[in-house]
Design a protein around this motif. Structure first.
Motif, PDB file in Angstrom:
ATOM      1  N   TRP A 175      50.230  23.147 -16.649  1.00 57.75           N
ATOM      2  CA  TRP A 175      50.526  25.010 -16.345  1.00 57.75           C
ATOM      3  C   TRP A 175      51.219  25.630 -16.577  1.00 57.75           C
ATOM      4  N   LYS A 176      50.834  27.090 -17.062  1.00 56.99           N
ATOM      5  CA  LYS A 176      51.918  28.197 -17.427  1.00 56.99           C
ATOM      6  C   LYS A 176      51.595  29.561 -16.652  1.00 56.99           C
ATOM      7  N   LEU A 177      52.067  30.588 -16.257  1.00 55.49           N
ATOM      8  CA  LEU A 177      51.786  31.814 -15.337  1.00 55.49           C
ATOM      9  C   LEU A 177      50.973  32.922 -16.348  1.00 55.49           C
ATOM     10  N   GLU A 178      50.570  33.463 -16.592  1.00 54.76           N
ATOM     11  CA  GLU A 178      49.902  34.794 -17.363  1.00 54.76           C
ATOM     12  C   GLU A 178      51.148  35.735 -16.971  1.00 54.76           C
ATOM     13  N   ASN A 179      51.449  36.061 -15.971  1.00 56.23           N
ATOM     14  CA  ASN A 179      52.445  37.147 -16.009  1.00 56.23           C
ATOM     15  C   ASN A 179      52.594  36.572 -13.655  1.00 56.23           C
ATOM     16  N   MET A 180      53.520  36.614 -13.137  1.00 61.67           N
ATOM     17  CA  MET A 180      54.239  36.218 -11.846  1.00 61.67           C
ATOM     18  C   MET A 180      54.505  37.644 -11.432  1.00 61.67           C
ATOM     19  N   LYS A 181      53.467  37.276 -10.396  1.00 62.20           N
ATOM     20  CA  LYS A 181      53.396  38.237  -9.310  1.00 62.20           C
ATOM     21  C   LYS A 181      54.733  38.366  -8.420  1.00 62.20           C
ATOM     22  N   PRO A 182      54.990  39.033  -7.485  1.00 67.28           N
ATOM     23  CA  PRO A 182      56.006  38.886  -6.055  1.00 67.28           C
ATOM     24  C   PRO A 182      54.506  38.040  -5.188  1.00 67.28           C
ATOM     25  N   GLU A 183      54.647  37.687  -4.216  1.00 65.20           N
ATOM     26  CA  GLU A 183      53.845  36.776  -3.227  1.00 65.20           C
ATOM     27  C   GLU A 183      53.314  37.606  -2.244  1.00 65.20           C
ATOM     28  N   GLU A 184      52.573  38.334  -2.812  1.00 63.72           N
ATOM     29  CA  GLU A 184      51.840  39.047  -1.295  1.00 63.72           C
ATOM     30  C   GLU A 184      50.414  38.591  -0.977  1.00 63.72           C
ATOM     31  N   LYS A 185      49.867  38.332   0.060  1.00 64.46           N
ATOM     32  CA  LYS A 185      48.755  37.465   1.767  1.00 64.46           C
ATOM     33  C   LYS A 185      48.329  38.856   1.691  1.00 64.46           C
ATOM     34  N   LYS A 186      46.840  38.957   1.549  1.00 68.56           N
ATOM     35  CA  LYS A 186      45.942  39.723   2.732  1.00 68.56           C
ATOM     36  C   LYS A 186      45.414  38.998   3.948  1.00 68.56           C
ATOM     37  N   PHE A 187      45.716  39.409   4.829  1.00 69.45           N
ATOM     38  CA  PHE A 187      45.378  38.921   5.567  1.00 69.45           C
ATOM     39  C   PHE A 187      44.013  39.112   6.035  1.00 69.45           C
ATOM     40  N   GLY A 188      43.008  38.822   7.236  1.00 69.12           N
ATOM     41  CA  GLY A 188      41.754  38.544   7.386  1.00 69.12           C
ATOM     42  C   GLY A 188      42.040  37.520   8.562  1.00 69.12           C
ATOM     43  N   ILE A 189      40.552  37.041   8.363  1.00 70.50           N
ATOM     44  CA  ILE A 189      39.815  35.747   9.250  1.00 70.50           C
ATOM     45  C   ILE A 189      40.314  34.403   7.992  1.00 70.50           C
ATOM     46  N   THR A 190      40.497  34.865   6.705  1.00 71.14           N
ATOM     47  CA  THR A 190      41.032  33.386   6.192  1.00 71.14           C
ATOM     48  C   THR A 190      42.233  34.014   5.261  1.00 71.14           C
ATOM     49  N   LEU A 191      43.058  33.591   4.711  1.00 67.65           N
ATOM     50  CA  LEU A 191      44.670  34.437   4.167  1.00 67.65           C
ATOM     51  C   LEU A 191      43.913  34.090   2.224  1.00 67.65           C
ATOM     52  N   GLN A 192      44.095  35.137   1.659  1.00 64.39           N
ATOM     53  CA  GLN A 192      44.189  35.337   0.126  1.00 64.39           C
ATOM     54  C   GLN A 192      45.148  36.222  -0.222  1.00 64.39           C
ATOM     55  N   LYS A 193      45.541  35.124  -1.547  1.00 64.05           N
ATOM     56  CA  LYS A 193      46.820  35.582  -2.822  1.00 64.05           C
ATOM     57  C   LYS A 193      45.904  37.256  -2.328  1.00 64.05           C
ATOM     58  N   ALA A 194      46.511  38.885  -2.907  1.00 64.97           N
ATOM     59  CA  ALA A 194      46.294  39.616  -2.748  1.00 64.97           C
ATOM     60  C   ALA A 194      45.910  40.375  -4.380  1.00 64.97           C
ATOM     61  N   MET A 195      46.940  39.449  -5.294  1.00 63.23           N
ATOM     62  CA  MET A 195      46.518  39.559  -6.427  1.00 63.23           C
ATOM     63  C   MET A 195      46.149  38.152  -6.990  1.00 63.23           C
ATOM     64  N   PRO A 196      45.016  37.135  -7.496  1.00 62.14           N
ATOM     65  CA  PRO A 196      44.728  36.475  -8.138  1.00 62.14           C
ATOM     66  C   PRO A 196      45.495  35.624  -8.766  1.00 62.14           C
ATOM     67  N   LEU A 197      46.092  34.389  -8.781  1.00 63.46           N
ATOM     68  CA  LEU A 197      47.387  33.879  -9.688  1.00 63.46           C
ATOM     69  C   LEU A 197      46.212  33.935 -11.386  1.00 63.46           C
ATOM     70  N   LYS A 198      46.690  33.348 -12.040  1.00 59.10           N
ATOM     71  CA  LYS A 198      46.252  33.894 -13.683  1.00 59.10           C
ATOM     72  C   LYS A 198      47.377  32.200 -14.504  1.00 59.10           C
ATOM     73  N   GLU A 199      46.317  31.616 -14.456  1.00 54.77           N
ATOM     74  CA  GLU A 199      47.556  30.195 -14.799  1.00 54.77           C
ATOM     75  C   GLU A 199      46.797  29.926 -16.150  1.00 54.77           C
ATOM     76  N   ILE A 200      47.344  29.409 -17.264  1.00 57.14           N
ATOM     77  CA  ILE A 200      47.370  28.758 -18.245  1.00 57.14           C
ATOM     78  C   ILE A 200      47.079  27.585 -18.250  1.00 57.14           C
ATOM     79  N   PRO A 201      46.019  26.357 -18.252  1.00 58.61           N
ATOM     80  CA  PRO A 201      46.336  24.960 -18.502  1.00 58.61           C
ATOM     81  C   PRO A 201      46.291  24.719 -20.108  1.00 58.61           C
ATOM     82  N   THR A 202      46.829  23.861 -20.266  1.00 65.25           N
ATOM     83  CA  THR A 202      47.336  23.184 -21.552  1.00 65.25           C
ATOM     84  C   THR A 202      46.673  21.337 -21.117  1.00 65.25           C
ATOM     85  N   LYS A 203      45.947  20.679 -22.530  1.00 64.75           N
ATOM     86  CA  LYS A 203      45.549  19.416 -21.970  1.00 64.75           C
ATOM     87  C   LYS A 203      46.639  18.685 -22.297  1.00 64.75           C
ATOM     88  N   LEU A 204      46.917  17.489 -21.383  1.00 64.70           N
ATOM     89  CA  LEU A 204      48.394  17.124 -21.738  1.00 64.70           C
ATOM     90  C   LEU A 204      47.844  15.824 -22.748  1.00 64.70           C
TER      91      LEU A 204
END
Length: 183
Positions: free
Chosen positions: A154-183
């Motif tokens: 796995w490799k990140l497309e871009n690393m952003k500071p960790e922020e969360k959106k609070f509500g009934i559930t916790l979510q990342k404010a900016m979705p994680l964009k990961e790039i998978p490479t088959k092993l």
């Protein structure tokens, strides 16, 4: 996955555990019955549930009568909200509570589980109000991690500071964009 990507040495340690288990046992896949034999995988899941519970607060509880808890007076019929997010980051219970340290569940806290028996770690609540999704989460999160970590780099497309959106559930404010490479 976000914590493992931010801590690549921990992802490598988990991948090594998964791959060595599969090669030692001549398996193509890790089965549900194999999960108890993968201690680091279990530790990663426990640590993740402690640091990032799906819901920051458990369902409200109501005090049946006037009582005292840890020196605080709780009047009868009062609604009580339990902050699971804060309890997973309590420095009185956990050393370095804001760090992703699955190793804490390999030694002194090895017996602690997230199934409602240990009040240090109750991301799914406990007792009569335990989350009905606990059995599904207990099976599927381990299995998904085995698949994602054991089969892909796995490799990140871009690393952003960790922020969360609070509500009934916790979510990342900016979705994680990961790039998978088959092993």
């Amino acid at each position: 996955m976000a914590e493992l990507i931010r801590n690549p040495h921990k992802m490598i340690k988990l991948r090594i555990e998964i791959k060595s288990f599969m090669s030692e046992n001549g398996k193509q896949q890790v089965q549900k019955s194999d999960i108890p034999l993968l201690p680091y995988l279990q530790a990663v899941v426990k640590e993740t549930f402690g640091l990032h519970p799906a819901a920051p607060f458990l369902l409200p509880h109501q005090a049946s009568s006037h009582m005292e808890i840890n020196g605080c007076i709780v009047p009868g019929n009062a609604q009580i909200l339990i902050n699971v997010l804060a309890s997973g980051r309590d420095s009185r219970i956990w050393k370095n509570p804001h760090e992703f340290l699955p190793e804490r569940f390999l030694n002194e806290n090895e017996g602690v589980d997230f199934k409602g028996r240990d009040f240090e770690l109750i991301p799914f609540s406990a007792g009569r109000r335990i989350c009905p999704g606990l059995p599904l989460a207990g099976r599927m999160v381990h299995q998904m991690l085995v698949t994602l970590v054991g089969n892909y780099e796995w490799k990140l497309e871009n690393m952003k500071p960790e922020e969360k959106k609070f509500g009934i559930t916790l979510q990342k404010a900016m979705p994680l964009k990961e790039i998978p490479t088959k092993l």
